[in-house]
Write a protein that holds these residues in place. Structure first.
Motif, PDB file in Angstrom:
ATOM      1  N   LYS A  22       0.840  -1.203   0.000  1.00  0.00           N
ATOM      2  CA  LYS A  22       0.000   0.000   0.000  1.00  0.00           C
ATOM      3  C   LYS A  22       0.875   1.253   0.000  1.00  0.00           C
ATOM      4  CE  LYS A  22      -3.696  -0.072   2.489  1.00  0.00           C
ATOM      5  NZ  LYS A  22      -4.621  -0.015   3.673  1.00  0.00           N
ATOM      6  N   LEU A  23       0.584   2.165  -0.920  1.00  0.00           N
ATOM      7  CA  LEU A  23       1.343   3.409  -1.002  1.00  0.00           C
ATOM      8  C   LEU A  23       0.810   4.415   0.027  1.00  0.00           C
ATOM      9  CD1 LEU A  23       3.591   4.819  -2.728  1.00  0.00           C
ATOM     10  CD2 LEU A  23       1.731   5.916  -3.965  1.00  0.00           C
ATOM     11  N   GLN A  24       1.707   4.931   0.841  1.00  0.00           N
ATOM     12  CA  GLN A  24       1.310   5.926   1.829  1.00  0.00           C
ATOM     13  C   GLN A  24       1.410   7.337   1.269  1.00  0.00           C
ATOM     14  OE1 GLN A  24       4.024   4.858   5.055  1.00  0.00           O
ATOM     15  NE2 GLN A  24       2.340   3.893   6.158  1.00  0.00           N
ATOM     16  N   LYS A  25       2.526   7.623   0.600  1.00  0.00           N
ATOM     17  CA  LYS A  25       2.705   8.971   0.053  1.00  0.00           C
ATOM     18  C   LYS A  25       3.827   8.982  -0.962  1.00  0.00           C
ATOM     19  CE  LYS A  25       5.932  10.403   3.718  1.00  0.00           C
ATOM     20  NZ  LYS A  25       6.264  11.441   4.727  1.00  0.00           N
ATOM     21  N   GLY A  47      -3.117   5.312  -0.335  1.00  0.00           N
ATOM     22  CA  GLY A  47      -3.891   4.176   0.148  1.00  0.00           C
ATOM     23  C   GLY A  47      -4.102   3.074  -0.866  1.00  0.00           C
ATOM     24  N   LYS A  48      -3.638   3.271  -2.092  1.00  0.00           N
ATOM     25  CA  LYS A  48      -3.811   2.253  -3.125  1.00  0.00           C
ATOM     26  C   LYS A  48      -2.647   1.268  -3.095  1.00  0.00           C
ATOM     27  CE  LYS A  48      -6.542   5.028  -6.350  1.00  0.00           C
ATOM     28  NZ  LYS A  48      -7.772   4.275  -6.073  1.00  0.00           N
ATOM     29  N   LYS A  49      -2.927   0.028  -3.479  1.00  0.00           N
ATOM     30  CA  LYS A  49      -1.905  -0.995  -3.567  1.00  0.00           C
ATOM     31  C   LYS A  49      -1.360  -1.095  -4.990  1.00  0.00           C
ATOM     32  CE  LYS A  49      -3.602  -3.913   0.192  1.00  0.00           C
ATOM     33  NZ  LYS A  49      -4.076  -5.280   0.559  1.00  0.00           N
ATOM     34  N   GLY A  65      -4.131   0.425 -10.159  1.00  0.00           N
ATOM     35  CA  GLY A  65      -5.551   0.131 -10.301  1.00  0.00           C
ATOM     36  C   GLY A  65      -6.388   1.393 -10.455  1.00  0.00           C
ATOM     37  N   ASP A  66      -7.657   1.217 -10.786  1.00  0.00           N
ATOM     38  CA  ASP A  66      -8.581   2.341 -10.981  1.00  0.00           C
ATOM     39  C   ASP A  66      -8.031   3.353 -11.987  1.00  0.00           C
ATOM     40  OD1 ASP A  66     -10.357   1.288  -9.076  1.00  0.00           O
ATOM     41  OD2 ASP A  66      -9.303   2.292  -7.444  1.00  0.00           O
ATOM     42  N   GLU A  97       3.727   1.150   2.729  1.00  0.00           N
ATOM     43  CA  GLU A  97       3.463   0.699   4.090  1.00  0.00           C
ATOM     44  C   GLU A  97       4.208  -0.607   4.366  1.00  0.00           C
ATOM     45  OE1 GLU A  97      -0.531  -1.039   5.623  1.00  0.00           O
ATOM     46  OE2 GLU A  97      -0.678   1.145   5.869  1.00  0.00           O
ATOM     47  N   GLY A  98       4.930  -0.644   5.487  1.00  0.00           N
ATOM     48  CA  GLY A  98       5.548  -1.888   5.922  1.00  0.00           C
ATOM     49  C   GLY A  98       6.793  -2.314   5.179  1.00  0.00           C
ATOM     50  N   THR A  99       7.371  -1.430   4.387  1.00  0.00           N
ATOM     51  CA  THR A  99       8.589  -1.786   3.669  1.00  0.00           C
ATOM     52  C   THR A  99       9.387  -0.528   3.360  1.00  0.00           C
ATOM     53  OG1 THR A  99       9.474  -3.077   1.807  1.00  0.00           O
ATOM     54  CG2 THR A  99       7.568  -1.656   1.345  1.00  0.00           C
TER      55      THR A  99
END
Length: 256
Positions: A22-25, A47-49, A65-66, A97-99
């Motif tokens: 997930k991208l935070q910024k 917030g998108k993956k 996506g989208d 997020e998380g990496t």
């Protein structure tokens, strides 16, 4: 400048590292050539993956996506990395997020990033469209040196200076050959050489540097290699300037 071979490997390794993260910024560096602001990125991507990483020509495409896509062109000196702290010459940092973040750096600030870019319509060197018949039709239109033609990003996507030399040596065509003077049979050999040299080079780099996401591995090259004096078949490696590019070749290559 990274070429089609390098970017194919980067693409695969980046997707392994960041797919479904997930991208935070997105942080944008000063003086960067980015056609969007941090607010634009936040609105479109926060917030998108990451769904996938693709490549066409010399650009990487990050699909969130989208219909949200980020394109990245490393240009001559762009470098991808996953540092703990941002380097001074960073162009943009994609914070997941998380990496670790994915950071594009370029001391010249020439690397380009676009949000939802226009479709690149060039025929990619590895695509099914790049057939012997298609290549023959392109060369027939032009009196430029064949090396200039196959390096032209408006004609064929992905081939640069180094791999053009390897491809032309494999096809045994002199880089200064006039494009529309090359016999059809030899053009078909050239089309085959484009695919075989690119795919073989991808496999060699994956074997020696399986996790690479930046840099250019060139030590395996058979003619575009200043350390070599002769080709694998014994031809003396010479160099010349073709269309402003330093070009390596041998007398084994026929000039048309």
């Amino acid at each position: 400048m990274p070429e089609i071979v390098d970017l194919e490997i980067f693409k695969t390794n980046l997707e392994k590292r960041f797919k479904n993260k997930k991208l935070q910024k997105v942080e944008v560096g000063s003086g960067a050539k980015i056609e969007a602001s941090e607010k634009d990125f936040e609105k479109a991507l926060s917030g998108k993956k990451l769904k996938s990483v693709d490549r066409k020509a010399k650009e990487l495409y990050f699909n969130f996506g989208d219909d949200q896509v980020v394109s990245m062109h490393l240009m001559l000196h762009g470098q991808l990395s996953t540092p703990e702290t941002l380097p001074k010459a960073f162009v943009a940092a994609f914070v997941f997020e998380g990496t670790e973040p994915l950071v594009l750096s370029d001391y010249q600030k020439a690397a380009k990033i676009s949000l939802n870019p226009k479709e690149n319509l060039v025929v990619d060197a590895l695509s099914g469209e790049m057939t012997p018949e298609w290549l023959e039709a392109q060369l027939k239109k032009r009196r430029s040196p064949v090396k200039t033609v196959i390096c032209d990003p408006k004609i064929i996507g992905g081939i640069g200076n180094a791999y053009a030399d390897e491809i032309l040596w494999e096809a045994k065509i002199h880089p200064e050959s006039v494009a529309n003077q090359i016999p059809a049979k030899e053009v078909h050999k050239l089309a085959k050489a484009i695919k075989s040299v690119v795919n073989d080079s991808i496999e060699k780099i994956r074997k020696s540097n399986p996790d690479i996401i930046t840099g250019e591995i060139r030590d395996f090259m058979v003619v575009h290699n200043h350390k070599r004096k002769t080709s694998p078949t014994g031809g003396e490696i010479k160099n010349a300037t073709v269309g402003s590019r330093k070009t390596y070749y041998t007398d084994e290559q026929i000039k048309y």
